[in-house]
Design an enzyme around this catalytic site. Structure first.
Site, PDB file in Angstrom:
ATOM      1  N   SER A  74      -1.261  -3.929  -6.240  1.00 22.89           N
ATOM      2  CA  SER A  74      -1.293  -5.187  -6.995  1.00 22.89           C
ATOM      3  C   SER A  74      -1.855  -6.308  -6.135  1.00 22.89           C
ATOM      4  O   SER A  74      -1.398  -6.518  -5.010  1.00 22.89           O
ATOM      5  CB  SER A  74       0.116  -5.571  -7.453  1.00 22.89           C
ATOM      6  OG  SER A  74       0.641  -4.610  -8.316  1.00 22.89           O
ATOM      7  N   GLU A  80      12.276  -2.751  -5.772  1.00 22.36           N
ATOM      8  CA  GLU A  80      11.168  -2.840  -6.717  1.00 22.36           C
ATOM      9  C   GLU A  80      11.634  -2.445  -8.113  1.00 22.36           C
ATOM     10  O   GLU A  80      11.274  -3.060  -9.106  1.00 22.36           O
ATOM     11  CB  GLU A  80      10.029  -1.924  -6.273  1.00 22.36           C
ATOM     12  CG  GLU A  80       8.744  -2.176  -7.055  1.00 22.36           C
ATOM     13  CD  GLU A  80       7.643  -1.180  -6.728  1.00 22.36           C
ATOM     14  OE1 GLU A  80       7.911  -0.219  -5.979  1.00 22.36           O
ATOM     15  OE2 GLU A  80       6.529  -1.363  -7.221  1.00 22.36           O
ATOM     16  N   GLY A 114       0.828  -1.205   0.000  1.00 24.25           N
ATOM     17  CA  GLY A 114       0.000   0.000   0.000  1.00 24.25           C
ATOM     18  C   GLY A 114       0.857   1.248   0.000  1.00 24.25           C
ATOM     19  O   GLY A 114       1.272   1.733   1.062  1.00 24.25           O
ATOM     20  N   GLU A 116      10.813   9.910 -16.108  1.00 28.38           N
ATOM     21  CA  GLU A 116      11.243  11.275 -15.795  1.00 28.38           C
ATOM     22  C   GLU A 116      11.882  11.338 -14.408  1.00 28.38           C
ATOM     23  O   GLU A 116      12.880  12.029 -14.201  1.00 28.38           O
ATOM     24  CB  GLU A 116      10.054  12.240 -15.890  1.00 28.38           C
ATOM     25  CG  GLU A 116       9.557  12.469 -17.318  1.00 28.38           C
ATOM     26  CD  GLU A 116       8.891  11.257 -17.953  1.00 28.38           C
ATOM     27  OE1 GLU A 116       8.349  10.412 -17.214  1.00 28.38           O
ATOM     28  OE2 GLU A 116       8.921  11.158 -19.198  1.00 28.38           O
TER      29      GLU A 116
END
Lengths: 376, 394
Positions: free
Chosen positions: B166, B249, B132, B379
């Site tokens: 997810s 990640e 979360g 970016e």
């Protein structure tokens, strides 16, 4: 097979960087250009390079050279690229030494390689005839005349053509342009009858010449009609070393640009704070990292006996070529108006990148070759 | 025979005995991953057995300490295990955010009690976790998150919303970034909380993407009571844990979506099949050029992936290499999908039905657009490269 430098390579890079930092620079190149120096390079610098063993880096030890792995040659080329160093390193120590080593008889190697390694004999490879690189299209004719050959035709973009002692010429002894069989290699003494050398002033202030042969005498190098393999291998090694030089040009252009972004103030702040410019610099950094990987892999591939070199050469030439052009374009643009002045040095990097891009096949040539080599 | 050689031969023998046939080789490639958790229905008895056997050895988390249920292997042994599994083409016994993300964070920041409590069920695949983090108003600016956890004495009271969670609708527990101090500067008021998705007040809603169904969900918290002991690390120091996890990640995403990813057929090969050759060359010169140019970049990227790994081992190289890999890998993958659309032509427009493989081509193309957005946008990655590697100000 690691793409990280080993200790020897790291030491060579540091030594080369240090030496060239002292002895070569865009300012030196500017001087050669503005004085219209007859040699286009410093003979004294070449003597020092030879003393360091650089002239013989690819010459086997039995002929007085150092017998470096090709990664070493790439390291020297990259450092030379950073400083825009003008020298016979590429034409003599890489192209000439390689082709003579690949194709020469024991007698020819003995006659030429030690002098090359000692820095006493300069070479130039004469291969291109058309404005867009097309080595299998060689048409310059060689016909037998007793125990020697007679060469007739014109070669362009002969690097170091006007200072060379020995020209190594790729000519056609049989067949039609477009056929790789029938290309032969010859040694031609620069001062011999029937050889007219016209020095050309080029955008990057580096040595190139047009050489016209009119029944000039050439000594066969290697087997008749079968020069293509040695020629292509030499060109591929050359392409990879050019790619290494392009890494140096691009790396220095990026470094100077980042410095400028940090120092130049407009609107009350360093322009390097502006995100648009940060992103462009970051993108260029990423491309440079990829180009470095491609060049390193290709350099290692030269010394792998069972590896087909051509795909790696094309990979390196395309990636380094495109990256170098991006680097110099971004460098001029991000320097603003000052980047457009001759007085400022950054323009010299653009000029050198423009030339390196073209020599021995540009990205169009090598992207097409890469596809062909991969079956499409 | 050295210890490592012994380990290898024992491992090989054990795997030979214990990896079911349907969990290895070509047979395994078509099967679904096992995500475990309370709601999990095993696809087969072999899938269940494979998980059970590997978990019993702690080999679902090979390098975690034995004390917490892991395999207790060192790097060299873990590498050998990986090689032996690859040799059998054994599929992973468990896919788990608990293993890839939460576990490392707990090992680094959690209390001993938390490690004892949470790690073993992760190893055994009994508890499935979701993450979360992002909120509708906190994406790139994650530290601006607003989900509130108020101190209510013996528990926190959580209110707010997460997005892009997810598998939230499949997960058992959530690791969640919450705001525990609204007065402090935004980075200094965040805490890392763990709680059960079954806790009253938690609800989820799946998100459909432009490419179709996805594992992503919106997750809503309406007066959710979370015990105080579920706080990981110090109160208001959760941002450090978040940052630690984000790097992991990023690397995971480069591996999954980047061009280094396993099992990616070269677009050129597909082009030759579908378009054909003329005089030995692809019968579309422009497309041929673009394919070759992309292939050159893809190969340079693969070489860079290897080089970055070699540099890390040698202790050299730039920091923030993960940003370069994530940025470049995802942009390359998008380009690859563009080329595949060109190659497939009208066949790449079909959305449903067997003839169009249920829209595999256009759905992949559309899904790839998210690669440069998730896990830190391109970016943001360029910002990181500019500041941390190039030293540009800001």
């Amino acid at each position: 097979m690691s793409l990280v430098y080993n200790d020897d390579e790291r030491m060579l890079a540091e030594a080369a960087r240090g030496f060239l930092q002292q002895n070569a620079s865009p300012a030196v190149l500017r001087g050669l250009r503005d004085t219209r120096d007859a040699d286009g390079f410093s003979r004294e610098l070449w003597r020092e390079m030879a003393a360091l063993g650089w002239a013989g880096m690819l010459v086997p030890e039995e002929f007085g050279g150092l017998g470096f792995a090709h990664t070493g040659a790439g390291i020297l080329c990259e450092q030379a690229g950073r400083r825009l160093a003008a020298s016979p390193l590429f034409a003599t120590a890489i192209l000439g030494a390689t082709l003579i080593r690949e194709a020469g008889s024991q007698a020819q190697k003995q006659a030429l390689l030690p002098a090359i390694a000692a820095g006493r004999r300069l070479c130039a490879l004469a291969v291109d005839e058309s404005a867009r690189h097309d080595p299998s299209g060689i048409a310059l004719l060689a016909h037998a005349d007793g125990d020697a050959f007679r060469l007739s035709g014109e070669k362009i973009l002969v690097l170091d053509g006007h200072v060379a002692d020995t020209l190594v010429v790729a000519a056609r002894s049989r067949g039609a342009p477009g056929e790789t069989h029938g290309i032969s290699l010859f040694l031609v003494e620069a001062g011999s009858a029937g050889v007219a050398i016209e020095r050309t002033v080029m955008v990057d202030s580096r040595n190139a010449a047009i050489v016209r042969f009119c029944d000039a005498r050439g000594e066969l190098l290697g087997a008749l009609h079968q020069g293509w393999n040695a020629l292509e291998r030499t060109l591929d090694i050359g392409r990879i070393c050019l790619a290494a030089e392009m890494l140096g040009v691009a790396g220095e252009a990026l470094a100077r640009t980042v410095d400028y972004l940090r120092q130049r103030k407009q609107f009350g702040r360093a322009i390097g704070e502006f995100q648009a410019l940060q992103h462009r610099a970051a993108q260029l950094f990423c491309e440079l990292e990829l180009a470095r990987s491609a060049v390193l892999r290709a350099l290692r591939a030269i010394d792998e006996p069972d590896t087909a070199l051509a795909p790696f050469a094309s990979l390196a030439k395309v990636k380094a070529g495109d990256t170098a052009m991006l680097a110099v374009n971004e460098a001029v643009q991000l320097h603003g108006g000052i980047g457009m002045t001759d007085e400022f040095e950054i323009g010299f990097f653009m000029k050198r990148a423009g030339a390196l891009r073209q020599i021995f096949g540009d990205s169009y040539y090598h992207t097409d070759r890469y596809a062909a080599l991969n079956g499409y | 025979m050295s210890n490592l050689d012994e380990f290898r031969s024992e491992t090989r023998a054990w795997l030979e005995q214990n990896c079911p046939a349907s969990m290895r080789g070509a047979a395994a490639s078509g099967t679904e991953s096992c995500w475990g958790g309370r709601k999990w229905v095993f696809a087969s008895e072999e899938q269940r057995l494979w998980l059970e056997r590997m978990a019993a050895r702690g080999w679902t988390a090979p390098q975690w300490p034995r004390a917490h249920g892991g395999g207790g292997l060192d790097k060299a042994e873990a590498k050998i295990l990986g090689e032996e599994l690859a040799r059998l083409q054994a599929r992973a016994p468990l896919e788990s955010f608990g293993i890839s993300m939460l576990g490392p964070a707990l090992l680094r920041y959690g209390s001993e009690e938390q490690k004892q409590r949470f790690l073993p069920p992760i190893v055994r695949g009994e508890i499935r976790w979701c993450q979360g983090y992002s909120e509708p108003n906190a994406g790139s600016d994650l530290a601006g998150l607003q989900t509130r956890a108020e101190d209510r004495g013996d528990h926190f009271l959580v209110n707010g919303q997460k997005v892009w969670t997810s598998y939230a609708d499949q997960a058992d527990w959530i690791f969640c970034l919450v705001r525990t101090d609204v007065e402090a500067p935004k980075h200094a008021g965040i805490s890392f909380l763990l709680f059960d998705m079954e806790t009253p007040g938690v609800s989820t809603r799946p998100i459909r993407l432009i490419s179709g169904n996805s594992p992503f969900c919106e997750t809503f918290f309406d007066n959710v009571r979370v015990p105080k002991e579920n706080l990981v690390g110090e109160l208001n120091k959760g941002w450090d844990i978040a940052k630690y996890l984000l790097t992991h990640e990023r690397e995971m995403i480069s591996g999954l979506f980047g061009v280094g990813a396993p099992g990616q057929a070269a677009p050129a090969g597909i082009a030759v099949q579908r378009i054909g050759l003329r005089d030995g060359r692809l019968a579309d010169a422009g497309l041929r050029h673009d394919l070759a140019r992309h292939s050159i970049d893809a190969e340079a990227f693969r070489l860079t992936l290897g080089r970055v790994q070699d540099e890390a081992k040698a202790g050299v190289g730039t920091g923030a290499a993960s940003s370069l890999l994530k940025y470049y890998g995802t942009e390359l993958n998008k380009k690859r999908q563009e080329l595949l659309m060109a190659i497939h032509g009208a066949d790449g427009l079909g959305w449903e039905g067997e003839r169009f493989a249920e829209g595999f081509v256009p759905r992949s193309w559309l899904r790839s657009k998210g690669n440069s957005i998730e896990g830190g946008t391109s970016e943001i990655q360029l910002n990181i490269i500019a500041r941390r590697i190039l030293g540009l100000p800001g």
